[in-house]
Structure formats: structure tokens, C-alpha cells
Motif scaffolding. Sequence first.
Motif, mmCIF file in Angstrom:
data_model
loop_
_atom_site.group_PDB
_atom_site.id
_atom_site.type_symbol
_atom_site.label_atom_id
_atom_site.label_comp_id
_atom_site.label_asym_id
_atom_site.label_seq_id
_atom_site.Cartn_x
_atom_site.Cartn_y
_atom_site.Cartn_z
ATOM 1 N N GLU A 370 0.838 -1.210 0.000
ATOM 2 C CA GLU A 370 0.000 0.000 0.000
ATOM 3 C C GLU A 370 0.866 1.251 0.000
ATOM 4 N N LYS A 371 1.909 1.258 0.834
ATOM 5 C CA LYS A 371 2.809 2.400 0.875
ATOM 6 C C LYS A 371 3.547 2.556 -0.453
ATOM 7 N N GLU A 373 2.451 1.777 -3.419
ATOM 8 C CA GLU A 373 1.525 2.373 -4.384
ATOM 9 C C GLU A 373 1.399 3.873 -4.184
ATOM 10 N N LEU A 374 1.354 4.309 -2.926
ATOM 11 C CA LEU A 374 1.266 5.743 -2.650
ATOM 12 C C LEU A 374 2.524 6.473 -3.116
ATOM 13 N N LEU A 377 2.346 6.814 -6.773
ATOM 14 C CA LEU A 377 1.370 7.861 -7.082
ATOM 15 C C LEU A 377 1.968 9.244 -6.874
ATOM 16 N N PHE A 378 2.751 9.400 -5.807
ATOM 17 C CA PHE A 378 3.380 10.689 -5.504
ATOM 18 C C PHE A 378 4.400 11.061 -6.597
ATOM 19 N N ASN A 454 -5.231 12.848 -7.732
ATOM 20 C CA ASN A 454 -4.063 12.266 -7.052
ATOM 21 C C ASN A 454 -3.767 12.974 -5.742
ATOM 22 N N ASP A 457 -6.145 11.868 -3.077
ATOM 23 C CA ASP A 457 -5.776 10.558 -2.514
ATOM 24 C C ASP A 457 -4.562 10.677 -1.589
ATOM 25 N N LEU A 458 -3.588 11.495 -1.987
ATOM 26 C CA LEU A 458 -2.387 11.664 -1.156
ATOM 27 C C LEU A 458 -2.700 12.402 0.141
ATOM 28 N N ALA A 461 -4.054 10.128 2.654
ATOM 29 C CA ALA A 461 -2.982 9.316 3.256
ATOM 30 C C ALA A 461 -2.028 10.162 4.092
ATOM 31 N N ILE A 463 0.010 12.525 3.236
ATOM 32 C CA ILE A 463 1.317 12.766 2.629
ATOM 33 C C ILE A 463 1.461 14.222 2.229
#
Length: 649
Positions: A370-371, A373-374, A377-378, A454, A457-458, A461, A463
Motif C-alpha cells: 500500500e505504501k 503504491e502511494l 502515485l506521488f 491524485n 488521494d495523497l 494518506a 502525505i
Amino acid sequence: MYTNFKFQNFYLSSKVDKMSDIITGTPLVIKVIVSLYRKHRGENILRSLLNQTIEEFLSLKNLQLCLNPSELYKIWINKIESDTGKPTGLPYDVTNQKALEHEEIRKQFEENIKLVKHYTKKFLHLIIKSIDKFPYGLRYIAKILRLGLRRKFPNASEREILKIIGNLVYYRFINSAICSPDAYDVIDVKAGATLDSEQRKNLACIAKHLQLISMSKGYGDTENAHLACLNPFIKESHEQIRSFFSEVCNVCEADDFFGIDEYSDLIVLTKPIVYMTVQEISDTHKILIQHLDKIAPENNDPLREIFNLLHFDPNLDSLTDNLCSRTSLGSSGTNDSPKQETMTRNNSNLSRNTQLCLTLTNRFTPNGEEKAELINLFIRTKRLIIELIHCQNGDNLKMILNTPCTFEQEILHQKLVKRREKNKKFISGIDQFELIRKSLGMPLENIKREVRQNLFDLERAEIVSSANNYQSVISRISQDIRSQRKHRQRRQKEMSHLKQVYNVLQKKQNLLKEQVSYYNEYVKACLDGFNNRKGTKSKNPFKRKEEKVIGSIKYSAAKLYEKGVILEIEGLSPNQFKNVLFEISTTEEPGIFDVSAKFMGVTMEKVELVFQDLLQMQYEGASIMKMFDKAKINVNLLIFLLNKKFYGK
């Protein structure tokens, strides 16, 4: 770097009881580090550091950095007797203090002191100003060693700690290369040529005083009292090199130097590869398990997690069985194919010296898939934001995302897309980059829509944050730009290193070709001499050419005693020397003489006298030799006699 850090701390905590143990001992970790960085990435760092200065030093003719007055005294006596053919009447063995009572010796000694200071200072300044040439890894290890010593010995002064650093940086890394530059490929030595003993003595003298300077150790004992005049120079120079040792330790962390962060493993295209034999893997595994409590004392240490995943004992048999089972995975249950049968047989016979190619992959992806994927994405979002900033300006990222783009901005975006396609700057065949490539080809408004999603979503999380207009993303992009600049600079530096290595290899290749040609000629000359041994003797082109002389001379021992050639004959008084007759005659071989003696008409056994050996004895300072195990001969005056009678000199 991580492994070096762990082993260094383990060594300090378990093997070192006092600071001097590092100097007097030979720790394996230090030997490995020094050996590694002497040939860092194939480039001989010591050569680039010392080559020019050492070659200039060796090119000096008749340089003699002798600081031993008694040796200078012997050289002086030898020269006088060889030039005049008469004994000096002075004793041959004297103390340093007695030797310095002679004005000629005192002047030569003072001149040598000045020369030693001059050339030692020259080498010292070369080392100090070349700090940027020292490999980062060695400097980082020096930094870790300094921190470890402070932790292990909190009461130790900074001066004492820097002496240990000096032992690593100078004595372990540089000193040997100065003493033996030919052995460490610092200089090129032509085929058939070597450094003579005087050159090696001069280099050893410089290296010795650099070591004394690095340790701030002067002359104080009675034997070397005449060298106490060098102590102020050593003390003054130590202050300079101490600052240098301190500066060596001032390096950034490895992550900053190499531009590594938590995203690096995800975007790296080529995984690291190491080559190890089965025996090396087994030995390393065994040592790590044996000292795991000291190397990784914490339960959550990554090293412990790796060992928990390994299910075989650290011995050679279990390791080869494990490797064979892993190699055979994916094959069918039968071995119908002869090729498959051969492969299986080879796998079951892995030897301890079998070399394996290991591709390294990071097992510790932060917080699982999961991390990961993030993070992907970042990274993708940052690249899309860079595209937006190229085409549209604004006070902050949120303003750019909320402001519609103009027709001109869209035209600029399309031009950028076409330019990238034309230059083929993107890497194809990798899903991650293909996905970014497709996104960058979309219209600007579609890119904005994807960026907003994006960022949403970040933010969920935790971020990024919209409260600061996503400033953390912009800061991260600016940091990436700085890192790219560092990468370009490092790439340019590596290209420069590769060119230097290539040039060195070219020179080395030419030197080896020259040596092969030389030795082929030498072997051919030896074979010709062997084949013609029964006939005419062949000429050896590598033998020193000497003028052949024919004849003999006869002297009574009394006459030779009068000339000073004979000093004494055991069992005979000078009054009996008139009854002893010596005859020196030439042989077929140039430079070789036969010496015979008669006592009261009785002929004694002949002795072979090699003129080259006499010259070597004179060069080494030996003034007296024995002949017939009874007669003591003055070497200098014997050389003078042979030169005068046989060579007309």
C-alpha cells in the motif's frame, strides 16, 4: 556502507580495549576498507595523488637522504681511500657523535637535514591540498571511526583521536604507496628496470618522517639524539596535518552524498549486482550469526528480519543443497532431456569456489504494498505538476489547478509533447514510465483533473496538505531538481574518472607489451647460450659490458701491508709478511680474477674475486673483507689497486 558501519562499531565495541590497539593491531575491517579504496572503481587513487610528485623526486640524480652520521662517515672514508689509494689512518667504526666531530660529515648531515625537511614538506602539502581526491567511502569510514572512538573513550582528547584517524588515512592508506610506488602501480617502471636501493631509502626516509608528523612523535632517545633538531619541524607540521585529518572526517551522510531517499529503490532502473563464491556466502553467514547480538542488538533490526527468513544452517552442505533446490524450481518432475539431466548434475555438484551472481532487491519496501503504491502515485503526480508549471504560471499550485488554461498554453504543451517524442527521452518497456508518458500526452485540463484526484488521494494518506496550497509537493520537486544537478555533476565526474582509467590501462598495456618483448629477447639469448655452450660462447646482451684484460700481478704481503691493502693476517706478525706471496690474475670472464697465495713456498687454494661484488660491498659501506679466511683486506684500496693495474684508472 551500512555493513562497514556495523562492522566498524562491532570491532570497536568488542575488540578494542585501548586506543593504541587500533595502531598496534591489524584489524581485518581496516585492511578490507583500505584495500577497497586503493582501487576504488578501477581507478588507482594513489596514482592520481602521488604519481607526479614521486616521479619528480625519483628523477633527482645523486640524491642521498642519509641521516645516520656513522654511515656518512663510512661513505666519506671509502671515497677518500678509493680516490687516493692510500689508507686514511682513521678508524672505520665510530659512533654518531664521533662522526659529527668531522667538519665534512657535519656539513653533509646538515645539508641532508635541510633536504629531508624540504621534500617532506612538499609531500605533506601535496597530501593536504588533495583532500578532494580522497574517496568518499574512506572519509566516511574515518568519520564513523571518529564517532565510535568518542563514544568508546569519552575522556580521550581530540588530539589523540585524530592520531588514530591519521593512522588510518596516512599510514594504512598512503604510506606503503610512498615506500614502494612500483608495487602499488603509482609509477611506471620500464622492463628490466627497478628502483635502486638508494631511491628506496630516500622514499622510506620521507615516508618515515610523514608518519612521525602524523603521530606527533619526535626524536628523544639517546641513539637518535642527533636528530632532535627535527622535533620543532615535526611539531609544526603536525598542527597542519591534524587540521587535515579533522577535515577528512567532515563529510555528509551517505544518503545526502548519493542523493538517496525512500523513493530511490522504486525508480532505480538497474538493480545492484554482487559476485560471491559459495564459500564466501557460507563464511559470511556463519560470522554474522555468531556475532548477531553485537552487530544487530535491537529486535527490529532489518538484519534480524532477514535471518528469520532464512531456513538453513550456515554450513557449506546445507547452502549448496538450498541453492540446488532453488535452481531446480520450475522444472518438470522428470529429466527426460539430456541437457536437463546435465544441468541437474552440475547443480548438485556446486563447489565451494563456484561464483554466483546475486541481484540485490530491497526487501523492506516501506509499510508494504500500500505504501509502495502511494509512493508511485506521488512520483507520478510530481511529474504531472512539473508539466503544468512548464506551461502555466501561478502564485501557488492550488491557483494553477483552479485557473483554466489558455489556448496558447495548450499549444505550448503540445509542442513539449512532440519534442519529447522526437528526442525519445522517455524509457519504453517499463510500466511505470509508460503510464506517466500517456498521462503527459493528455490535454492540460485532463492533466489538472488527474493531478487534483491524485492530490486528494495523497491528502487522505496524510502525505500532502491543501492547507498550505500543497507547498510540500513543490518543495519536493525543488529538492529533486537539486538532486538531478548533483547526479549530473557526479556523472560528469565518473566520466572523467573512466577516461583517466582508460588512459592508465592504455599505458599499462603498452608497458606490459614492452616487458613481454624484453623477456622474449632474454629467453632467446638464454636459449642461444645453452645451445652454443659446447661451441663459441654467445654474447649475452643483458650482461654488463666490461673491458677484457689479460695478465697478472704479484705482490708480497709485506708490500700490500705497506700499501694498506692488507690490514692483518691471522697467526702472522707483520715481520712474517715477507714470506707470503699473493698473485692476482685475470680469467676468461671479464671482471673476475683468481687470487692465489703462497706461504713459505706452499701454494694455497685459489679464491675467485668478482670485481662487481667489490663495488657492491663498497656501495653498501663494507670497508673490510676476509680472504682465505685469514687475511683482512681493505676493500677500497683493493679496488684502487685493481683499477690501476688492470684498467688503467
